[in-house]
Design a protein around this motif. Structure first.
Motif, PDB file in Angstrom:
ATOM      1  N   ASP A  92      13.505  -5.121 -11.152  1.00  0.00           N
ATOM      2  CA  ASP A  92      13.700  -5.462 -10.553  1.00  0.00           C
ATOM      3  C   ASP A  92      12.175  -6.595  -9.248  1.00  0.00           C
ATOM      4  N   ILE A  93      11.180  -7.221 -10.556  1.00  0.00           N
ATOM      5  CA  ILE A  93       9.578  -7.334  -9.762  1.00  0.00           C
ATOM      6  C   ILE A  93      10.099  -8.594  -9.923  1.00  0.00           C
ATOM      7  N   LYS A  94      10.557  -8.704  -8.449  1.00  0.00           N
ATOM      8  CA  LYS A  94      10.542  -9.207  -7.349  1.00  0.00           C
ATOM      9  C   LYS A  94       9.051 -10.635  -6.427  1.00  0.00           C
ATOM     10  N   ARG A  95       8.012  -9.522  -6.729  1.00  0.00           N
ATOM     11  CA  ARG A  95       6.294 -10.140  -6.376  1.00  0.00           C
ATOM     12  C   ARG A  95       5.927  -9.322  -7.201  1.00  0.00           C
ATOM     13  N   VAL A  96       4.201  -9.683  -7.628  1.00  0.00           N
ATOM     14  CA  VAL A  96       3.342  -9.071  -8.544  1.00  0.00           C
ATOM     15  C   VAL A  96       2.051  -9.045  -7.721  1.00  0.00           C
ATOM     16  N   GLY A  97       1.448  -8.973  -8.157  1.00  0.00           N
ATOM     17  CA  GLY A  97      -0.070  -8.668  -7.452  1.00  0.00           C
ATOM     18  C   GLY A  97      -0.723  -8.722  -9.202  1.00  0.00           C
ATOM     19  N   VAL A  98      -1.837 -10.089  -9.058  1.00  0.00           N
ATOM     20  CA  VAL A  98      -3.122  -9.976  -9.978  1.00  0.00           C
ATOM     21  C   VAL A  98      -4.214  -9.715  -9.615  1.00  0.00           C
ATOM     22  N   ILE A  99      -5.245  -9.093 -10.010  1.00  0.00           N
ATOM     23  CA  ILE A  99      -6.466  -8.650  -9.217  1.00  0.00           C
ATOM     24  C   ILE A  99      -8.025  -9.094 -10.241  1.00  0.00           C
ATOM     25  N   GLY A 100      -8.824  -9.526  -9.681  1.00  0.00           N
ATOM     26  CA  GLY A 100      -9.441 -10.992 -10.626  1.00  0.00           C
ATOM     27  C   GLY A 100      -9.091 -12.721 -10.479  1.00  0.00           C
ATOM     28  N   THR A 160       0.500 -12.044  -5.181  1.00  0.00           N
ATOM     29  CA  THR A 160      -0.905 -11.621  -4.253  1.00  0.00           C
ATOM     30  C   THR A 160      -1.958 -11.660  -4.860  1.00  0.00           C
ATOM     31  N   LEU A 161      -3.435 -12.821  -4.761  1.00  0.00           N
ATOM     32  CA  LEU A 161      -3.682 -12.711  -5.901  1.00  0.00           C
ATOM     33  C   LEU A 161      -5.564 -11.988  -5.392  1.00  0.00           C
ATOM     34  N   LEU A 162      -5.787 -11.097  -6.244  1.00  0.00           N
ATOM     35  CA  LEU A 162      -6.920 -10.654  -4.729  1.00  0.00           C
ATOM     36  C   LEU A 162      -8.088 -10.420  -6.041  1.00  0.00           C
ATOM     37  N   GLU A 163      -9.329 -10.823  -4.796  1.00  0.00           N
ATOM     38  CA  GLU A 163     -10.878 -10.713  -5.666  1.00  0.00           C
ATOM     39  C   GLU A 163     -11.697  -9.574  -4.494  1.00  0.00           C
ATOM     40  N   MET A 164     -13.145  -9.910  -5.044  1.00  0.00           N
ATOM     41  CA  MET A 164     -13.513  -9.385  -4.455  1.00  0.00           C
ATOM     42  C   MET A 164     -14.661  -9.773  -2.722  1.00  0.00           C
ATOM     43  N   LYS A 165     -14.703 -10.500  -3.560  1.00  0.00           N
ATOM     44  CA  LYS A 165     -14.962 -11.782  -2.935  1.00  0.00           C
ATOM     45  C   LYS A 165     -14.494 -13.249  -2.587  1.00  0.00           C
ATOM     46  N   GLN A 166     -14.641 -13.957  -1.009  1.00  0.00           N
ATOM     47  CA  GLN A 166     -14.251 -14.902  -0.886  1.00  0.00           C
ATOM     48  C   GLN A 166     -14.354 -16.080  -1.627  1.00  0.00           C
ATOM     49  N   GLU A 167     -15.872 -15.757  -1.835  1.00  0.00           N
ATOM     50  CA  GLU A 167     -16.280 -17.577  -2.820  1.00  0.00           C
ATOM     51  C   GLU A 167     -15.549 -17.612  -4.248  1.00  0.00           C
ATOM     52  N   PHE A 168     -15.565 -16.181  -4.701  1.00  0.00           N
ATOM     53  CA  PHE A 168     -14.032 -16.144  -5.768  1.00  0.00           C
ATOM     54  C   PHE A 168     -13.495 -16.083  -6.014  1.00  0.00           C
ATOM     55  N   LEU A 169     -12.748 -16.061  -4.609  1.00  0.00           N
ATOM     56  CA  LEU A 169     -10.878 -16.742  -4.283  1.00  0.00           C
ATOM     57  C   LEU A 169     -11.297 -17.870  -4.676  1.00  0.00           C
TER      58      LEU A 169
END
Ligand code: T1G
Length: 696
Positions: free
Chosen positions: A293-301, A321-330
């Protein structure tokens, strides 16, 4: 009665019930059963008859598996005319999707009721057909010419409330009990006199219709559905409904339906219909595999791909949940996502509230620890193996044990990535196509250690985010990009041998592709391939005997990377990005041939087409031989949904079958004779050609 249609009497109301899983298609035994049951209903003392279906949906259309085979009686008209001519009111009780012949059957009832979750539509145009059981003549009589042209030539599904407001449905009934609702409606009709409302007799909305409606619709169809025949025939049928008496309009519909039915375009589009469904089946997958059951996902980049991938999940209500390395990229990435949603909202396809709701589902973060509770993570970072390995090492540490780790790599070795984790059985490739929030294709890359549970779960997620998934194996470029590499190579060789860019692109565009190889390269960006070739040390690192064309490199060395820099193989008007031939580049190409000692020659359009198409087909045959694709139709699905091949061509392998594999193989051998460096005839193609076989 028949094995799929029954008749029972409930008090003073007759119930005709269809039970033909999986979608109650109007198979020949259903058509016969309907006729027999309605004849019985007409003869007994009941005061009204309800048509209802068991299972998940009302009749979802004709039985597409019957097409292309000798027709089995009775024709649709036998049961449908019988229903329309019944001596007592007939009410269609609709749930699920009343589509195609299903809606046409309902239109031959005197009334139609539905639960609010139902949908109706005439999607035959997507099969290269048109509604052939009176839909083009009856629907305009209920909703008018313009709405009918939109519905029939567009082929969309209409939700029940909208259909009710438009006059297709007479009432919406309680979701909880369709039959009770339909019976109550029937009694109300009977007590009001039991009028037999025949849609065929309603003429107000098809009288005095402005002919411009049809001219505009035709111009639009030619522009947006270039090369497709069915939309134009659909429009012609609605026009007939507005210009001919009903029976003559029906005759016109039958004539145009038969034309489409006998045309290769409808065979190709029906091939793609079934191929798309077959593509999600894994030949060696056991039936009872657990789907997580996929309730939440993460994306890197949060780059172009990562942002687009995140949108797919937010669009169907799955938190990301969207992860980046720097705030400016986010910030930049989220800005692009918001801009995409707001553009859609401007077109009226999203409300402002829906934009906020979807943005609210995407949680930005710089901290891997925030991925601890997600059920699946999709990595979309820079296309470099070392970077991906580093990311997967971290993901393996922070993600919960049951979390699937997916990579969006477009060519790299998924097995090599899996090996840096302690959970290789939970690693898989999910190759999205750019723009990821638009393109429907998803290549699901099955690693050597990918478990069935991971594979089955990824297939389920693919359907949930409304993508078309195709399971492929691990190799450089998987299926789509591996084939396109050969196709693009031929486009280069054609340039150095004598063609100019527009002469390479035109034959493929005329065949129906959205654009030719060089226009596509300019759109994608020439620098992408250039960097990959540089990364491989080309042309210096070229193997002995390999062929290499430097024209693309020469263009990039001028800083011309395609549309995004205003020029590549063509030049682009900065105001509207319109494409024009560029004499400077054409001269560069001519000079290059001379520098390489290649005597340029006039190359016929047919040879251009054969070399580009057969490069795809031959590589597809190698891919099938190596088991990288499970079936030829998977390759067709990839090219229709990922590379702009029109469904009316059926995809490269269907196209090859239509040309004849003996002819294809013969030409591939001739090309190999002349240019052994870039043509290796596939053994499977040879085998099928010599045995009179086909790919599909
Ligand atoms: N005929 C035969 N099989 C069909 C079918 C059909 N019309 N529709 C679906 N199937 C099969 C499908 O191949 C799959 O099989 C299973 O049912 C589940 O389908 C005279 C000429 C109804 C919205 O175009 O749009 O009427 O893989 O996986 O996602 O004017 O199926 O399980 O073996 O798609 O829930 C017009 C086509 C026909 C509707 C359900 N009707 N079907 O979607 O399930 S032409 C259509 C759909 C016509 C008349 C003309 C969808 C669905 P398997 P699925 P789903």
């Amino acid at each position: 009665m028949s094995q799929s249609v029954s008749y029972t009497v409930d008090g003073d109301i007759g119930i005709v019930r269809v039970n033909n899983p999986p979608v109650n298609a109007l198979s020949h035994h259903v058509r016969q059963g309907l006729y027999d049951c309605f004849m019985a209903a007409d003869a007994d003392a009941t005061v009204a008859t309800i048509l209802i279906c068991d299972g998940r949906t009302f009749i979802a259309g004709a039985d597409i598996t019957e097409f292309g085979k000798p027709p089995k009686p009775p024709h649709f008209s036998l049961p449908l005319n019988a229903m329309e001519d019944m001596s007592k009111p007939v009410i269609a009780a609709i749930h699920g999707t009343a589509l195609g012949g299903g809606l046409e059957t309902a239109l031959c009832c005197h009334y139609r009721v539905a639960v609010p979750s139902a949908k109706v539509g005439l999607p035959e145009v997507h099969l290269g057909l048109l509604p052939g059981a009176g839909g083009t003549q009856r629907l305009p009589r209920l909703i008018g010419a313009q709405a009918a042209v939109d519905a029939i030539a567009g082929g969309g599904h209409i939700d029940a409330p909208t259909a009710h407001a438009a006059g297709v449905l007479d009432a919406l009934v309680d979701e909880g009990d369709l039959l009770e609702g339909a019976k109550a409606f029937a009694r109300k009709i009977v007590s009001a006199g039991g009028a037999l409302n025949k849609v065929r007799d309603i003429n107000e909305k098809v009288t005095g219709v402005d002919p411009a409606i049809f001219e505009t619709a035709r111009a639009n169809a030619i522009k947006t559905r270039r090369g497709f025949k069915a939309p134009l025939s659909c429009i012609a049928c609605v026009e007939a409904a507005c210009t001919l008496p009903f029976d003559e309009g029906m005759a016109r519909e039958r004539e145009l339906f038969q034309e489409l039915h006998d045309d290769l375009q409808s065979a190709a589009q029906q091939h793609i219909f079934f191929a798309e469904r077959a593509a999600s089946k894994v030949n060696d997958m056991p039936k009872d595999v657990t789907v997580l059951d996929i309730k939440r996902v993460g994306v890197i980049g949060a780059g172009t791909m990562g942002g687009g991938i995140a949108m797919n999940f937010a669009n169907v209500g799955i938190p990301v949940t969207l992860l980046e390395m720097k705030q400016e990229f986010l910030d930049k990435g989220l800005g692009v996502v918001r801009a995409n949603y707001e553009r859609t909202a401007k077109k009226g396809r999203l409300s402002a509230a829906q934009v906020e709701e979807r943005m609210g589902l995407i949680t930005p973060t710089l901290d891997y620890a925030d991925l601890a509770d997600v059920d699946m993570i999709i990595e979309a970072v820079y296309e470099n193996m070392d970077v991906k390995k580093e990311v997967f090492g971290k993901l393996d540490e922070v993600a919960k044990p049951s979390c699937i780790l997916a990579t969006n790599t477009s060519t790299l070795d998924v097995d090599e990535i899996a090996r840096v984790t302690k959970r290789p059985e939970m690693v898989i490739g999910t190759h999205f196509f750019s723009p990821a929030n638009v393109m429907k294709l998803l290549e699901i890359v099955r690693g050597e250690q990918t478990s069935f549970e991971t594979l089955a779960t990824t297939l389920a997620v693919t359907k949930a985010i409304k993508k078309v998934g195709v399971v492929v194996g691990v190799c450089d470029g998987f299926v789509g990009n591996r084939m396109i590499h050969q196709y693009l190579a031929q486009s280069q060789y054609l340039l150095e041998e004598g063609c100019l860019p527009h002469e390479v692109d035109a034959p493929i565009y005329d065949l129906g592709f959205a654009m030719g190889p060089l226009t596509m390269s300019d759109l994608a960006g020439l620098d992408v391939g250039w960097r990959i070739r540089q990364g491989k040390g080309l042309p210096e690192s070229l193997a002995e005997g390999d062929r290499y064309c430097e024209i693309g490199d020469r263009i990039c060395e001028k800083g011309r990377f395609g549309q995004k820099t205003g020029g590549g193989y063509y030049k682009y008007d900065p105001s509207d990005r319109s494409r024009q031939r560029d004499p400077e580049i054409e001269q560069l190409i001519i000079d290059y041939s001379r520098e390489k000692g290649i005597e340029r020659r006039e190359i016929e359009g047919n040879e251009v087409l054969e070399r580009l198409m057969y490069a795809l087909i031959n590589e597809g045959a190698w891919i099938l031989e190596e088991g990288i694709a499970q079936r030829a139709s998977d390759i067709d699905v990839i090219y229709v949904y990922g590379y702009g091949v029109p469904a009316y061509l059926g995809g490269p392998m269907f196209y090859a079958d239509h040309i004849g594999l003996d002819k294809v193989y013969q030409r591939v051998c001739e090309f190999a004779e002349r240019d052994p460096a870039s043509w290796k005839p596939a053994p499977l193609l040879k085998k099928l050609a010599e045995s009179g076989g086909t790919f599909n």
